[in-house]
Design a protein around this motif. Structure first.
Motif, PDB file in Angstrom:
ATOM      1  N   PHE A  34       2.883  14.043  -1.039  1.00  0.00           N
ATOM      2  CA  PHE A  34       2.543  12.650  -1.323  1.00  0.00           C
ATOM      3  C   PHE A  34       1.174  12.310  -0.745  1.00  0.00           C
ATOM      4  CE2 PHE A  34       6.861  11.718  -2.519  1.00  0.00           C
ATOM      5  CZ  PHE A  34       7.609  12.589  -1.740  1.00  0.00           C
ATOM      6  N   TYR A  36      -0.613   8.675   0.451  1.00  0.00           N
ATOM      7  CA  TYR A  36      -0.462   7.250   0.683  1.00  0.00           C
ATOM      8  C   TYR A  36      -1.830   6.681   1.015  1.00  0.00           C
ATOM      9  CZ  TYR A  36       4.577   8.039   1.081  1.00  0.00           C
ATOM     10  OH  TYR A  36       5.877   8.369   0.824  1.00  0.00           O
ATOM     11  N   GLN A  38      -3.779   3.241   2.788  1.00  0.00           N
ATOM     12  CA  GLN A  38      -3.591   2.063   3.629  1.00  0.00           C
ATOM     13  C   GLN A  38      -4.922   1.338   3.778  1.00  0.00           C
ATOM     14  OE1 GLN A  38      -2.308   2.830   7.671  1.00  0.00           O
ATOM     15  NE2 GLN A  38      -1.403   0.807   7.884  1.00  0.00           N
ATOM     16  N   ASN A  41      -5.526  -3.669   7.649  1.00  0.00           N
ATOM     17  CA  ASN A  41      -4.535  -4.707   7.957  1.00  0.00           C
ATOM     18  C   ASN A  41      -3.412  -4.830   6.924  1.00  0.00           C
ATOM     19  OD1 ASN A  41      -5.839  -5.500  10.369  1.00  0.00           O
ATOM     20  ND2 ASN A  41      -7.262  -6.758   9.202  1.00  0.00           N
ATOM     21  N   GLU A  42      -3.200  -3.768   6.179  1.00  0.00           N
ATOM     22  CA  GLU A  42      -2.094  -3.735   5.241  1.00  0.00           C
ATOM     23  C   GLU A  42      -1.162  -2.575   5.552  1.00  0.00           C
ATOM     24  OE1 GLU A  42      -4.568  -5.554   1.417  1.00  0.00           O
ATOM     25  OE2 GLU A  42      -3.415  -3.711   1.214  1.00  0.00           O
ATOM     26  N   ALA A  43      -0.024  -2.541   4.880  1.00  0.00           N
ATOM     27  CA  ALA A  43       0.912  -1.438   5.025  1.00  0.00           C
ATOM     28  C   ALA A  43       0.501  -0.295   4.106  1.00  0.00           C
ATOM     29  CB  ALA A  43       2.320  -1.905   4.675  1.00  0.00           C
ATOM     30  N   PRO A  44       0.894   0.919   4.418  1.00  0.00           N
ATOM     31  CA  PRO A  44       0.617   2.042   3.508  1.00  0.00           C
ATOM     32  C   PRO A  44       1.364   1.855   2.190  1.00  0.00           C
ATOM     33  CG  PRO A  44       1.318   2.840   5.667  1.00  0.00           C
ATOM     34  CD  PRO A  44       1.586   1.363   5.635  1.00  0.00           C
ATOM     35  N   LEU A  46       2.360   4.057  -1.534  1.00  0.00           N
ATOM     36  CA  LEU A  46       2.380   5.339  -2.212  1.00  0.00           C
ATOM     37  C   LEU A  46       1.290   5.372  -3.274  1.00  0.00           C
ATOM     38  CD1 LEU A  46       3.875   8.053  -2.684  1.00  0.00           C
ATOM     39  CD2 LEU A  46       5.258   6.832  -4.386  1.00  0.00           C
ATOM     40  N   LYS A  49       2.473  11.233  -6.085  1.00  0.00           N
ATOM     41  CA  LYS A  49       3.537  12.178  -5.720  1.00  0.00           C
ATOM     42  C   LYS A  49       3.378  13.397  -6.611  1.00  0.00           C
ATOM     43  CE  LYS A  49       8.573  12.707  -5.821  1.00  0.00           C
ATOM     44  NZ  LYS A  49       9.871  12.041  -6.093  1.00  0.00           N
ATOM     45  N   LEU A  87      -7.646   4.104   4.552  1.00  0.00           N
ATOM     46  CA  LEU A  87      -7.116   5.257   5.274  1.00  0.00           C
ATOM     47  C   LEU A  87      -6.141   5.970   4.352  1.00  0.00           C
ATOM     48  CD1 LEU A  87      -6.791   6.793   7.973  1.00  0.00           C
ATOM     49  CD2 LEU A  87      -5.219   5.006   8.703  1.00  0.00           C
ATOM     50  N   TYR A  89      -3.354   9.095   3.737  1.00  0.00           N
ATOM     51  CA  TYR A  89      -2.435  10.028   4.390  1.00  0.00           C
ATOM     52  C   TYR A  89      -1.821  10.968   3.362  1.00  0.00           C
ATOM     53  CZ  TYR A  89      -2.238   6.931   8.496  1.00  0.00           C
ATOM     54  OH  TYR A  89      -2.536   6.175   9.600  1.00  0.00           O
ATOM     55  N   PHE A 103       3.659  13.242   8.293  1.00  0.00           N
ATOM     56  CA  PHE A 103       2.387  12.706   7.838  1.00  0.00           C
ATOM     57  C   PHE A 103       1.236  13.460   8.485  1.00  0.00           C
ATOM     58  CE2 PHE A 103       3.097   8.810   5.397  1.00  0.00           C
ATOM     59  CZ  PHE A 103       4.445   8.598   5.601  1.00  0.00           C
ATOM     60  N   GLY A 104       0.159  13.633   7.723  1.00  0.00           N
ATOM     61  CA  GLY A 104      -1.067  14.123   8.312  1.00  0.00           C
ATOM     62  C   GLY A 104      -1.675  13.033   9.183  1.00  0.00           C
ATOM     63  N   LYS A 105      -2.752  13.373   9.858  1.00  0.00           N
ATOM     64  CA  LYS A 105      -3.364  12.423  10.787  1.00  0.00           C
ATOM     65  C   LYS A 105      -4.185  11.354  10.082  1.00  0.00           C
ATOM     66  CE  LYS A 105      -3.349  15.469  14.762  1.00  0.00           C
ATOM     67  NZ  LYS A 105      -4.122  16.131  15.835  1.00  0.00           N
ATOM     68  N   HIS A 108     -10.103   8.574   7.061  1.00  0.00           N
ATOM     69  CA  HIS A 108     -10.747   7.304   6.724  1.00  0.00           C
ATOM     70  C   HIS A 108     -11.819   7.564   5.683  1.00  0.00           C
ATOM     71  CE1 HIS A 108      -9.229   4.465   9.809  1.00  0.00           C
ATOM     72  NE2 HIS A 108      -9.033   5.552  10.507  1.00  0.00           N
TER      73      HIS A 108
ATOM     74  N   THR B  43      -2.166   7.760  13.539  1.00  0.00           N
ATOM     75  CA  THR B  43      -1.326   8.257  12.454  1.00  0.00           C
ATOM     76  C   THR B  43       0.030   7.553  12.445  1.00  0.00           C
ATOM     77  OG1 THR B  43      -0.573  10.248  11.348  1.00  0.00           O
ATOM     78  CG2 THR B  43      -0.212  10.134  13.731  1.00  0.00           C
ATOM     79  N   ARG B 107       2.909  -6.587  13.717  1.00  0.00           N
ATOM     80  CA  ARG B 107       1.907  -6.153  14.694  1.00  0.00           C
ATOM     81  C   ARG B 107       2.341  -6.612  16.079  1.00  0.00           C
ATOM     82  NH1 ARG B 107      -2.393  -3.568  13.543  1.00  0.00           N
ATOM     83  NH2 ARG B 107      -2.331  -4.164  11.337  1.00  0.00           N
TER      84      ARG B 107
END
Lengths: 113, 111
Positions: A34, A36, A38, A41-44, A46, A49, A87, A89, A103-105, A108, B43, B107
């Motif tokens: 996968f 993802y 991000q 200031n938001e959520a990751p 998808l 896939k 970002l 992932y 998840f990978g690190k 950016h 991460t 947060r």
């Protein structure tokens, strides 16, 4: 063991240039992979896939091809946009526990005008 | 369509104080639910998952606990916060145990 390795840190490029973010993995089985995304200031969310066959998933101009021979699932886009700054992932389920996600690190991506 | 809601949106708490974060999903019965933690610029670390009411599995120990009191609810808590608990907490659901759909996140700042 199972793991994911991404291009680390910051990738900076100019709008209009192609994007390639690397992702390689180690897995005993042939997993789903996968991507993802991000935004600040938001959520990751998808983004892509992998498919089990040779189809190449695409979304919002991004695509990625699962290469089992090289254990890679690199994310690509032909022309970067300012809004692609985020970002990214790469992730896969664990070999030993399907509910555990590795998840990978994260990479950016910063797109300049 | 499934919707996932987290509360509160943000918290500022003192070291040593208790914490409770909540997550609710609507539009999906018996979802697989997950908690993640993300340090600022860091991460994603999976903390817990639950595939059914009353059952929670820990993925990593961070002096946190989780519970699933209802089919659509997942709670993350601790009795004593540490400075290292600061970050972004994300709840997610998954249809089959693979792709993750994340909630908006909470947060947390621990002072």
């Amino acid at each position: 063991g199972d793991s994911v390795t991404q291009t680390e840190g910051l990738v900076t490029l100019t709008e209009g240039l192609p994007v390639m973010l690397n992702c390689t993995y180690q897995s005993t089985y042939s997993p789903f992979l996968f991507w993802y995304v991000q935004h600040l200031n938001e959520a990751p969310k998808l983004l892509l896939k992998s498919f089990t066959d040779n189809k190449r998933p695409e979304h919002q101009g991004f695509h990625a091809t699962l290469h089992k021979s090289s254990s890679s699932f690199h994310l690509q886009k032909s022309s970067a946009q300012l809004s692609d700054s985020a970002l990214y992932y790469c992730a896969l389920p664990s070999d030993t526990n399907a509910y555990k996600v590795i998840f990978g690190k994260g990479t950016h991506l910063h797109v300049l005008p | 369509a499934q919707t996932i809601h987290q509360w509160p949106v943000a918290e500022i708490k003192a070291v040593g104080s208790p914490l409770s974060l909540g997550c609710t999903i609507k539009g999906k019965s018996s979802p697989n639910l997950y908690w993640y933690w993300q340090a600022t610029g860091g991460t994603l670390q999976q903390l817990f998952y639950s595939i059914t009411v009353g059952q929670v599995e820990s993925v990593v120990q961070l002096n946190l606990s989780a519970s699933r009191p209802k089919d659509d609810q997942f709670i993350l808590s601790t009795e004593k916060l540490l400075l290292s608990h600061s970050g972004f907490y994300l709840c997610a659901w998954s249809p089959l145990g693979d792709e993750q759909y994340f909630g908006p996140g909470t947060r947390l700042t621990v002072l």
